[in-house]
Design a protein around this motif. Sequence first.
Motif, short mmCIF file in Angstrom:
data_model
loop_
_atom_site.label_atom_id
_atom_site.label_comp_id
_atom_site.label_asym_id
_atom_site.label_seq_id
_atom_site.Cartn_x
_atom_site.Cartn_y
_atom_site.Cartn_z
N PRO A 218 0.88 -1.36 -0.03
CA PRO A 218 0.01 0.06 0.03
C PRO A 218 0.82 1.20 0.04
O PRO A 218 2.16 1.20 0.51
CB PRO A 218 -0.85 -0.02 1.23
CG PRO A 218 0.12 -1.03 2.18
CD PRO A 218 0.80 -2.03 1.37
N SER A 219 0.15 2.40 -0.39
CA SER A 219 1.00 3.68 -0.56
C SER A 219 0.65 4.43 0.70
O SER A 219 -0.32 3.86 1.66
CB SER A 219 0.54 4.32 -1.71
OG SER A 219 0.95 3.92 -3.01
N SER A 220 1.49 5.35 0.98
CA SER A 220 1.21 6.35 2.21
C SER A 220 0.58 7.70 1.81
O SER A 220 1.06 8.48 0.87
CB SER A 220 2.37 6.44 3.25
OG SER A 220 2.73 5.34 3.56
N ASN A 221 -0.49 8.11 2.37
CA ASN A 221 -1.00 9.50 2.21
C ASN A 221 -0.34 10.37 3.33
O ASN A 221 -0.48 10.18 4.35
CB ASN A 221 -2.48 9.63 2.17
CG ASN A 221 -3.15 8.83 0.98
OD1 ASN A 221 -2.77 8.81 -0.09
ND2 ASN A 221 -4.39 8.10 1.31
N VAL A 222 0.33 11.47 2.61
CA VAL A 222 1.12 12.00 3.91
C VAL A 222 0.61 13.65 3.89
O VAL A 222 0.51 14.23 2.86
CB VAL A 222 2.72 12.21 3.26
CG1 VAL A 222 3.49 12.93 4.31
CG2 VAL A 222 3.35 10.82 3.14
N PRO A 223 0.07 14.02 5.00
CA PRO A 223 -0.52 15.21 5.20
C PRO A 223 0.50 16.26 5.09
O PRO A 223 1.44 16.23 5.59
CB PRO A 223 -1.15 15.10 6.54
CG PRO A 223 -0.50 14.06 7.42
CD PRO A 223 0.08 13.17 6.22
N LEU A 224 0.17 17.31 4.67
CA LEU A 224 0.98 18.65 4.55
C LEU A 224 0.50 19.82 5.34
O LEU A 224 -0.52 20.00 5.39
CB LEU A 224 1.18 19.00 3.11
CG LEU A 224 1.70 17.98 1.94
CD1 LEU A 224 1.85 18.81 0.72
CD2 LEU A 224 3.14 17.61 2.31
#
Length: 249
Positions: A218-224
Motif C-alpha cells: 500500500p501507498s502512504s498518504n502524507v498530510p502537508l
Amino acid sequence: MRNRHFRRTARTSVLGTAALLAALTLTACQGDDQAAADSAPAPSAPSEQPSDSPKAPADQQKDSTGSDADSGSASGSDSVSSSGSTHAEPAAQKPKGTAKDTGADSGPVTRACDGGNTKVTITAVTRPINHMLLTVTNTGSKACNAYYHPFLAFGEAQAVPPVYEESKPQAVVTLSPGQSAYAGVMTSSADGSGEGGYSTKDLTVSFQNRQGSGSTGPSSNVPLAKPVYVDSTLKVTYWQATMTEALTY
C-alpha cells in the motif's frame, strides 16, 4: 714260581694303567661339561605381565597430548572433545548480502518497506533552499528494506519525479523496527526556471519492490501542514541512512 709272580705283577700293572686312563678321561669330560655350561646363554627373564593381564587405568593410557592412546583418529565430519561429547561441524554461514553501487540488496529476502509497515512524514528545511525532507519510519515488528527511491505524487501529478542518480547508495537501507530512512526532495527551482508550477496539500508516497520493477504494498498518504509549490524541476534522492546524506543534493 717266578713266572707266576711276574704274570701277577704285569696284570696288576695293566689294571693300574687302565684305571689311571679311565680317571684321566673322566676328569677331561667333566672339564668339557663345565666349560660348556659356562659358555651357555643365561635363560631369558619371564615377561613382567602375562598377555591376558588387565589394561592399565584410563588415565595411564593417555599420551602427552591428553588424548587416549588407543582411540585412533576420528573419521567423518564430527569431532570428539576431551569430555567425550560429539560436536558437529558448524554449518557454513552465508555472507550478509549488500549490493554495491546498485541501491539493491543481494542478501536474504527481507520484506520491502511500504505504507502498511511504515509511517511517512515530510518537513520543510531551510537549506538547501526549496527542499523538503521525507522521513520513513519502520512501525512493524520485523525489519524492512527501503528499496531504491520513493515514488512521489504531489496533487494530481500523472508521473513521478526523476531521481538524483548520483545519490544512489552503496547498499540498500534496511530498517529495524523503530529505525528511519530519509530522502531529499527539491520541490522547485530556486531561480524560477521551472515550468508548470502549482501548489498542493496532497502527497502520496509509494515504495519500490526488491526488483526495482514497480511499486509494492500500500501507498502512504502524507498530510502537508500547508500548500507546497512544485514545478517541473521537482526531483528526489534515493533512500539514505542519514538526514545529512539526503539533503546533500
